[in-house]
Design an enzyme around this catalytic site. Structure first.
Site, short mmCIF file in Angstrom:
data_model
loop_
_atom_site.label_atom_id
_atom_site.label_comp_id
_atom_site.label_asym_id
_atom_site.label_seq_id
_atom_site.Cartn_x
_atom_site.Cartn_y
_atom_site.Cartn_z
N HIS A 141 -26.80 -18.44 65.99
CA HIS A 141 -25.57 -17.98 66.64
C HIS A 141 -25.44 -16.47 66.50
CE1 HIS A 141 -24.44 -18.15 62.41
NE2 HIS A 141 -23.49 -17.27 62.69
N ASP B 29 -22.16 -13.61 65.87
CA ASP B 29 -20.80 -13.67 65.33
C ASP B 29 -19.80 -13.11 66.34
OD1 ASP B 29 -21.75 -14.77 62.99
OD2 ASP B 29 -21.77 -12.87 61.90
N HIS C 259 -28.62 -15.01 64.38
CA HIS C 259 -29.05 -15.38 63.04
C HIS C 259 -28.79 -16.86 62.77
CE1 HIS C 259 -24.89 -13.95 62.89
NE2 HIS C 259 -24.70 -14.72 61.83
N ARG D 107 -26.57 -23.31 48.07
CA ARG D 107 -26.47 -21.88 48.32
C ARG D 107 -25.02 -21.54 48.65
NH1 ARG D 107 -26.64 -18.75 53.18
NH2 ARG D 107 -27.34 -16.62 52.78
O1 LIG Z 1 -24.54 -17.69 54.92
C1 LIG Z 1 -24.99 -16.68 55.48
O2 LIG Z 1 -25.83 -15.95 54.96
C2 LIG Z 1 -24.55 -16.32 56.88
C3 LIG Z 1 -23.30 -17.03 57.30
C4 LIG Z 1 -23.00 -16.83 58.75
O3 LIG Z 1 -23.82 -16.46 59.55
C5 LIG Z 1 -21.64 -17.09 59.23
O4 LIG Z 1 -20.80 -17.57 58.44
O5 LIG Z 1 -21.38 -16.79 60.42
FE LIG Z 2 -22.91 -15.73 61.36
#
Ligand SMILES: O=C(O)CCC(=O)C(=O)O
Ligand SMILES: [Fe+2]
Length: 186
Positions: free
Chosen positions: A66, A68, A122, A132
């Site tokens: 996705h 952001d 990403h 994690r």
């Molecule tokens: O957890 C991560 O490293 C990225 C999280 C992410 O891309 C998001 O919350 O939009």
């Molecule tokens: Fe993200």
């Protein structure tokens, strides 16, 4: 105690995001007070992510690919790893460093900068053994803010955050995907 730590973190992340956004705007002819005028601490948000271990990491993402929906995202992550960025058509792993922050450009900065800055695609790969954690601060304008490219000819129609969000909701319902900025290409 936990609540006040999180609140303190959000205040600091907001401060940092505004500074970085202003710094990146310097050579684009964007007004110095653009972000101050259009963003407020309550228009941004902090998301705490927990990724449980997954027995079938090849079949499941932690987060699907996705971009952001914001100007900038500030990510703080633990030592586990799994965040990947798409660069030149390839997935590149971000080396996990709990002492460093990852800053991603979001859709709104791509639109505002008229494509000079790219909203990075990403995803997060699931981990078989270890859970994690990450915290993502999404630096956003208010819903009424109209985002318009800073130079001409504009690549994108101008749109408000509210319109953008509504388009995403429609697209997710219809296609399962947010689609995103390409919806607003001229
Ligand atoms: O957890 C991560 O490293 C990225 C999280 C992410 O891309 C998001 O919350 O939009
Ligand atoms: Fe993200």
């Amino acid at each position: 105690m936990v609540r006040s730590t999180i609140e303190e973190y959000a205040v600091k992340a907001n401060f940092l995001a505004q500074r970085l956004a202003e710094y990146l705007a310097q050579n684009l002819g964007i007004k110095a007070n653009y972000f101050q005028e259009n963003c407020s601490p309550s228009s941004s948000s902090l998301r705490m992510n927990r990724y449980p271990p997954c027995p079938y990491p090849s079949m499941m993402f932690g987060i699907i690919p996705h971009t952001d929906t914001d100007f900038l995202t500030i990510v703080s992550q633990d030592q586990v790893g799994g965040l990947q960025l798409k660069r030149n058509g390839r997935w590149v792993s971000v080396k996990p460093n709990p002492k460093a922050l990852v800053v991603n450009i979001g859709d709104f900065y791509q639109a505002l900068s008229n494509g000079v800055y790219k909203s990075i695609t990403h995803r997060v790969i699931a981990n078989q053994e270890t859970e994690r954690y990450s915290a993502a601060y999404f630096y956003c304008p208010t819903y009424e803010t109209v985002i318009e490219s800073c130079s001409k000819p504009s690549l994108y129609k101008k749109f408000s955050f509210k319109e953008y969000r509504e388009q995403i909701q429609k697209d997710v319902k219809a296609t399962g995907d947010k689609v995103g900025l390409s919806r607003f290409l001229l």
